[in-house]
Design a protein around this motif. Structure first.
Motif, mmCIF file in Angstrom:
data_model
loop_
_atom_site.group_PDB
_atom_site.id
_atom_site.type_symbol
_atom_site.label_atom_id
_atom_site.label_comp_id
_atom_site.label_asym_id
_atom_site.label_seq_id
_atom_site.Cartn_x
_atom_site.Cartn_y
_atom_site.Cartn_z
ATOM 1 N N LYS A 138 37.293 4.982 0.278
ATOM 2 C CA LYS A 138 37.670 6.379 0.078
ATOM 3 C C LYS A 138 37.560 6.705 -1.407
ATOM 4 N N PRO A 139 36.987 7.857 -1.754
ATOM 5 C CA PRO A 139 36.829 8.199 -3.173
ATOM 6 C C PRO A 139 38.167 8.254 -3.901
ATOM 7 N N SER A 140 38.234 7.596 -5.034
ATOM 8 C CA SER A 140 39.417 7.655 -5.890
ATOM 9 C C SER A 140 39.211 8.726 -6.953
ATOM 10 N N THR A 141 40.210 8.904 -7.791
ATOM 11 C CA THR A 141 40.095 9.922 -8.851
ATOM 12 C C THR A 141 38.979 9.584 -9.834
ATOM 13 N N HIS A 142 38.646 8.306 -9.946
ATOM 14 C CA HIS A 142 37.598 7.910 -10.901
ATOM 15 C C HIS A 142 36.226 8.427 -10.476
ATOM 16 N N VAL A 143 35.931 8.429 -9.196
ATOM 17 C CA VAL A 143 34.573 8.724 -8.731
ATOM 18 C C VAL A 143 34.464 10.069 -8.020
ATOM 19 N N LYS A 144 35.550 10.825 -7.940
ATOM 20 C CA LYS A 144 35.484 12.109 -7.229
ATOM 21 C C LYS A 144 34.474 13.058 -7.852
ATOM 22 N N SER A 145 34.313 12.989 -9.173
ATOM 23 C CA SER A 145 33.351 13.884 -9.829
ATOM 24 C C SER A 145 31.926 13.595 -9.373
ATOM 25 N N ASP A 193 11.916 1.226 -18.049
ATOM 26 C CA ASP A 193 12.381 0.102 -17.223
ATOM 27 C C ASP A 193 13.003 0.678 -15.955
ATOM 28 N N LYS A 194 12.250 0.634 -14.865
ATOM 29 C CA LYS A 194 12.705 1.247 -13.618
ATOM 30 C C LYS A 194 13.929 0.546 -13.025
ATOM 31 N N ALA A 195 14.235 -0.649 -13.468
ATOM 32 C CA ALA A 195 15.378 -1.373 -12.922
ATOM 33 C C ALA A 195 16.684 -1.001 -13.598
ATOM 34 N N MET A 196 16.643 -0.209 -14.669
ATOM 35 C CA MET A 196 17.845 0.157 -15.423
ATOM 36 C C MET A 196 18.166 1.637 -15.227
ATOM 37 N N VAL A 197 19.461 1.959 -15.278
ATOM 38 C CA VAL A 197 19.951 3.328 -15.126
ATOM 39 C C VAL A 197 20.700 3.720 -16.395
ATOM 40 N N THR A 198 20.336 4.845 -16.976
ATOM 41 C CA THR A 198 21.035 5.364 -18.150
ATOM 42 C C THR A 198 22.331 6.042 -17.714
ATOM 43 N N LEU A 199 23.426 5.767 -18.416
ATOM 44 C CA LEU A 199 24.730 6.311 -18.057
ATOM 45 C C LEU A 199 24.989 7.594 -18.816
ATOM 46 N N ASP A 200 25.198 8.695 -18.066
ATOM 47 C CA ASP A 200 25.666 9.916 -18.706
ATOM 48 C C ASP A 200 27.191 9.875 -18.765
ATOM 49 N N ALA A 201 27.794 10.919 -19.271
ATOM 50 C CA ALA A 201 29.249 10.906 -19.486
ATOM 51 C C ALA A 201 30.013 10.771 -18.169
ATOM 52 N N ALA A 202 29.583 11.530 -17.143
ATOM 53 C CA ALA A 202 30.311 11.510 -15.866
ATOM 54 C C ALA A 202 30.197 10.147 -15.181
ATOM 55 N N CYS A 259 29.452 7.248 -16.593
ATOM 56 C CA CYS A 259 30.100 6.224 -17.417
ATOM 57 C C CYS A 259 31.612 6.224 -17.199
ATOM 58 N N ASP A 260 32.221 7.412 -17.127
ATOM 59 C CA ASP A 260 33.654 7.493 -16.861
ATOM 60 C C ASP A 260 33.980 6.974 -15.464
ATOM 61 N N ALA A 261 33.110 7.305 -14.493
ATOM 62 C CA ALA A 261 33.360 6.871 -13.111
ATOM 63 C C ALA A 261 33.335 5.354 -12.990
ATOM 64 N N LEU A 262 32.491 4.702 -13.786
ATOM 65 C CA LEU A 262 32.325 3.262 -13.656
ATOM 66 C C LEU A 262 33.243 2.455 -14.562
ATOM 67 N N TYR A 263 33.542 2.980 -15.770
ATOM 68 C CA TYR A 263 34.196 2.120 -16.756
ATOM 69 C C TYR A 263 35.445 2.709 -17.396
ATOM 70 N N THR A 300 29.699 -2.092 -8.793
ATOM 71 C CA THR A 300 30.658 -1.502 -9.744
ATOM 72 C C THR A 300 31.219 -0.194 -9.221
ATOM 73 N N PHE A 301 30.385 0.602 -8.592
ATOM 74 C CA PHE A 301 30.834 1.874 -8.032
ATOM 75 C C PHE A 301 31.843 1.645 -6.903
ATOM 76 N N LEU A 302 31.586 0.646 -6.055
ATOM 77 C CA LEU A 302 32.512 0.344 -4.956
ATOM 78 C C LEU A 302 33.865 -0.154 -5.476
ATOM 79 N N SER A 303 33.846 -0.929 -6.566
ATOM 80 C CA SER A 303 35.103 -1.454 -7.109
ATOM 81 C C SER A 303 36.010 -0.357 -7.647
ATOM 82 N N ARG A 304 35.461 0.827 -7.887
ATOM 83 C CA ARG A 304 36.259 1.946 -8.397
ATOM 84 C C ARG A 304 36.765 2.849 -7.279
ATOM 85 N N MET A 305 36.480 2.505 -6.033
ATOM 86 C CA MET A 305 36.944 3.284 -4.893
ATOM 87 C C MET A 305 38.105 2.562 -4.209
#
Length: 611
Positions: A416-423, A459-468, A470-474, A496-501
Motif C-alpha cells: 500500500k502506498p505510504s506517505t513517501h511514495v504517494k507523490s 547508459d540505458k541501465a541507469m535512471v536519473t533521480l529528480d527531486a520527487a 529521490c525523496d520517494a526513495l531516500y 528500493t521503491f517497494l521497501s518504501r511502501m
C-alpha cells in the motif's frame, strides 16, 4: 524402489480397524476411484497382511493372493497401487500414455519417465499436481506397466516447455515386488487373459530372428546387455497368439510373457494414435520453425518482457517468455531451426536491429540488453490479446479446484502506498488507497521514469533521480552530512521503491478474503514433553490462514486417534492454539500442506524433544 531384492523383516495380519483405516487412506489417496474399485483391490471380507521391509516400505497383500498396495515411507502418506492392482482396476489412478513401445523398455528397466516420451492428447496436457500417483500405459493396451509420482505440476511442466522428468517410477512390471508374487499369478485366469481374448494383438511382440525364445531367463528385465540386444524394428502386430494362449498353468511363471522388453507390448500402428499436433510438428520445415520462433519472440516482447526486467539472460527469455507464447500443443525446439542454438538466434535478431544482445564473458551466456520498439518488424506485429500460457494456467487451476473438496488457499504479499511514495502514484494517476502486488508497484515507478524521461541517454541501465523520485526513495534514510544519490540502477529501483511502501498480506479461500498489515506470520508447530515423559504438539497461527481452530482440532482427533484441545493464547486476544497429544509434528505439517494448501514456507516446525 524395487530394482534390488529386499527381504521382509515382519509379516503381520491387519485387524478390522486397521483394514478400515487402510480403506479410508486409499480412498483419500485415489480420489478418482469409486467404492467398487476399492472393493476390487481390498475385498471387505478378505484377510490382508502387511509385509514390512528393511527399507521402511510396507506392502499390503491379500492373503492367498497378490500384493495390491505399497507404502513408501510406512506412514500411510505415500501409498501406491501395484501393477497387479492396476491390472484389476486400470482406472484406479490417472495414467500417462507413452509415445511408442520403444520407450516402454526403459520404463520397465527402472528408468524414470521423461516428458518427451509422453504422448500429449489433442486437448492438451492433463492437469496434475506434484507428488500425485500416476500410471504408465502403452498405446493400444489398457493394462498399465508402471506406477510413480509426478515430479512437478502441469503448470510447471508447461513453463518448462515439457522438458525434464515427468514421473519418478516407484514400481514397474517384472521388478522384484512383481516377482515376489509370481507364484500366485495365473495368466489364464486373470485380467490379462480377458484383454488377450478381446484383442490378441495387445500382448504380442516378435522375438529377433537370431534369438530363440528363452523362458528360463527371469532376469532379462534387469540385464542391460540383454535389453540392448532387442531389435526394436521387429516390434509389430503379430497374429500368432499360440504361445500366450496355450500356456500351462503348472509351468514356471517365467513363461507367461517371455520377451526382452515387456509382457505388455504395443503394435507398430502406434503412430496412427499419436496426436495430430505431434505429426504437424514433425513435418515442420526449418523455415517454418524459424517463422514460429520469430512470432513467439515478438509476442513475448509485446506482452511479457518489460524494460525494467532488462538486462535478461537468454535462458530466462526462452523459458519464461518465448516458450509460453507458443501455440497450444506445439513443441518448440530451437535445435530444429536453421540457427540450431539459442545464442545464434538471439545474435541474428541483434544483427537485424530488433534487439540488442551481447554475450556475457563471465556467465558465458547471451544477455538481452534492450528492445528496439521502433523497429519496423516490432511495430508491424499485432500481438494476440490472450497469451496461451494464461489459458493453460486457468484450466489447471479450475481442474485442481474441481478435483478437491477443499477450497484453494492463496497467500499473496501486497503493498500500500505510504506517505513517501504517494507523490509518485499521484503523478501517474494511480490510486493511493489501493493495494498493489510487487510487480504492479514496481510498474508504477517505471511508469513515472518513462513519463519524466529519466533514463540516462548514455547508459540505458541507469535512471536519473529528480527531486520527487529521490525523496520517494531516500528521504529520511540518508544521514546528515551525506549527499543524496543522483542516479540509481534499474535493477535496484524496484526493490528500493517497494521497501518504501507498507507491506500487507492478502489471504483468500473461496469467497473469503482477508487483508492484514505486515508480512505473513507462519503457522508454528512445536512438540514438547509434559509430565510423565509424554509428548504434546502445539499448533498456533491458524487465524492468519482463515482456519478455524475448533474444526481443525476435531479433524486431527479423528486422523491421529488422539485427544485434542483448543486454548486461547495468553496475551493475544482472538488467537488460539490447538494441542494434540503425541509427537505428530511431521504428520501434522504434511496434513496442513496436503489438505489445506498451506505453503511449506509458511510453516515453522520446532521439536523440543530432541536433544
Amino acid at each position: 524402489m524395487f530394482k534390488k531384492p529386499v527381504e521382509a523383516k515382519l509379516l503381520q495380519r491387519l485387524s478390522g480397524a486397521d483394514k478400515k483405516k487402510l480403506r479410508r487412506t486409499t480412498k483419500e489417496r485415489f480420489p478418482h476411484a469409486s467404492d467398487a474399485n476399492i472393493d476390487e483391490i481390498l475385498p471387505p471380507k478378505a484377510d490382508i497382511t502387511v509385509a514390512k521391509y528393511t527399507n521402511r516400505v510396507h506392502v499390503y497383500v491379500i492373503e492367498g493372493g497378490l500384493p495390491m498396495l505399497f507404502d513408501i515411507d510406512g506412514r500411510g502418506t505415500e501409498i501406491y497401487p501395484t501393477v497387479y492392482a492396476l491390472w484389476k482396476v486400470p482406472e484406479l489412478i490417472p495414467s500417462f500414455l507413452l509415445k511408442g513401445g520403444e520407450v516402454s523398455r526403459y520404463v520397465i528397466g527402472g528408468a524414470d519417465l521423461m516428458f518427451p516420451g509422453i504422448s500429449i492428447p489433442p486437448e492438451g496436457l492433463p492437469s496434475f499436481l506434484s507428488g500425485q500417483p500416476w500410471a504408465v500405459k502403452v498405446p493400444g493396451n489398457p493394462a498399465p506397466i508402471a506406477v510413480g509420482a509426478t515430479t512437478m505440476s502441469s503448470s510447471e511442466a508447461l513453463k518448462a516447455g515439457l522438458r525434464g522428468k515427468a514421473l519418478r517410477i516407484t514400481h514397474y512390471y517384472r521388478d522384484y515386488l512383481w516377482q515376489s508374487a509370481e507364484g500366485h499369478y495365473i495368466p489364464n485366469a486373470g485380467f490379462l487373459e480377458d484383454v488377450v481374448m478381446e484383442d490378441p494383438n495387445l500382448l504380442s511382440i516378435s522375438q529377433p530372428a537370431d534369438e530363440p525364445l528363452d523362458a528360463s531367463n527371469d532376469e532379462d528385465h534387469v540385464n542391460t546387455a540383454e535389453r540392448d540386444r532387442v531389435d526394436t524394428s521387429n516390434i509389430h502386430a503379430s497374429t500368432d497368439i499360440d504361445a500366450p494362449m496355450n500356456l500351462d498353468v503348472t509351468d514356471q511363471i517365467s513363461e507367461e510373457m517371455t520377451t526382452d522388453i515387456s509382457g505388455l507390448k504395443v503394435s507398430d500402428n502406434v503412430t496412427a494414435e499419436e496426436p495430430s499436433d505431434e505429426k504437424e510438428q514433425q513435418t515442420l520445415s526449418s523455415e517454418e520453425i524459424d517463422a514460429l520462433l520469430d512470432k513467439c519472440l515478438l509476442q513475448a516482447l509485446h506482452a511479457t518482457v518489460k524494460d525494467k526486467d532488462l538486462p535478461m539472460p537468454g535462458s530466462t527469455l526462452w523459458s519464461n517468455h518465448v516458450l509460453p507464447c507458443r501455440p497450444s500443443g506445439i513443441t518448440l525446439d530451437i535445435k530444429k531451426s536453421s540457427h540450431k542454438k539459442l545464442s545464434k538466434w538471439l545474435q541474428s535478431k541483434s544483427s537485424a536491429g530488433l534487439i540488442s544482445a551481447k554475450e556475457d564473458k563471465y556467465k558465458k551466456e547471451v544477455m538481452l540488453l534492450s528492445i528496439n520498439r521502433c523497429h519496423q518488424q516490432f511495430m508491424a506485429f499485432k500481438p494476440e490479446k490472450r497469451v496461451p500460457e494464461n489459458a493453460e494456467q486457468r484450466h489447471d487451476n479450475s481442474v485442481s479446484e474441481g478435483a478437491h473438496t477443499k477450497l484453494q488457499l492463496e497467500v499473496v504479499e501486497v503493498y500500500k502506498p505510504s506517505t513517501h511514495v504517494k507523490s509518485i502514484f499521484t503523478a501517474v494517476g494511480a490510486d493511493t488507497g489501493s493495494y498493489y502486488s510487487a510487480s504492479d508497484a514496481t510498474d508504477i515507478a517505471f511508469r513515472y521514469v518513462e513519463k519524466e524521461n529519466l533514463v540516462k541517454p548514455t547508459d540505458k541501465a541507469m535512471v536519473t533521480l529528480d527531486a520527487a523520485l529521490c525523496d520517494a526513495l531516500y528521504k529520511g534514510t540518508i544521514k546528515k552530512g551525506s549527499t543524496y544519490p543522483t542516479d540509481v540502477h534499474k535493477k535496484d529501483l524496484g526493490s528500493t521503491f517497494l521497501s518504501r511502501m507498507q507491506i500487507h498480506h492478502r489471504v483468500s479461500k473461496g469467497n473469503e478474503v482477508a487483508v492484514r498489515k505486515g508480512a505473513v506470520r507462519p503457522i508454528q508447530i512445536m512438540t514438547e514433553r509434559r509430565q510423565g515423559n509424554k509428548k504434546v504438539t502445539r499448533v498456533s497461527g491458524l487465524e492468519t490462514f482463515l482456519m478455524d481452530a475448533d474444526s481443525l482440532a476435531s479433524e486431527l482427533q479423528k486422523k491421529f486417534a488422539c485427544s485434542t484441545s483448543v486454548a486461547e493464547i495468553p496475551g493475544k486476544k482472538g488467537q488460539h492454539e490447538v494441542l494434540v497429544q503425541g509427537g505428530v509434528i511431521d504428520d501434522l505439517a504434511k496434513h496442513l500442506v496436503d489438505h489445506y494448501g498451506i505453503p511449506k514456507r509458511h510453516i515453522e516446525v520446532l521439536d523440543k524433544t530432541k536433544k
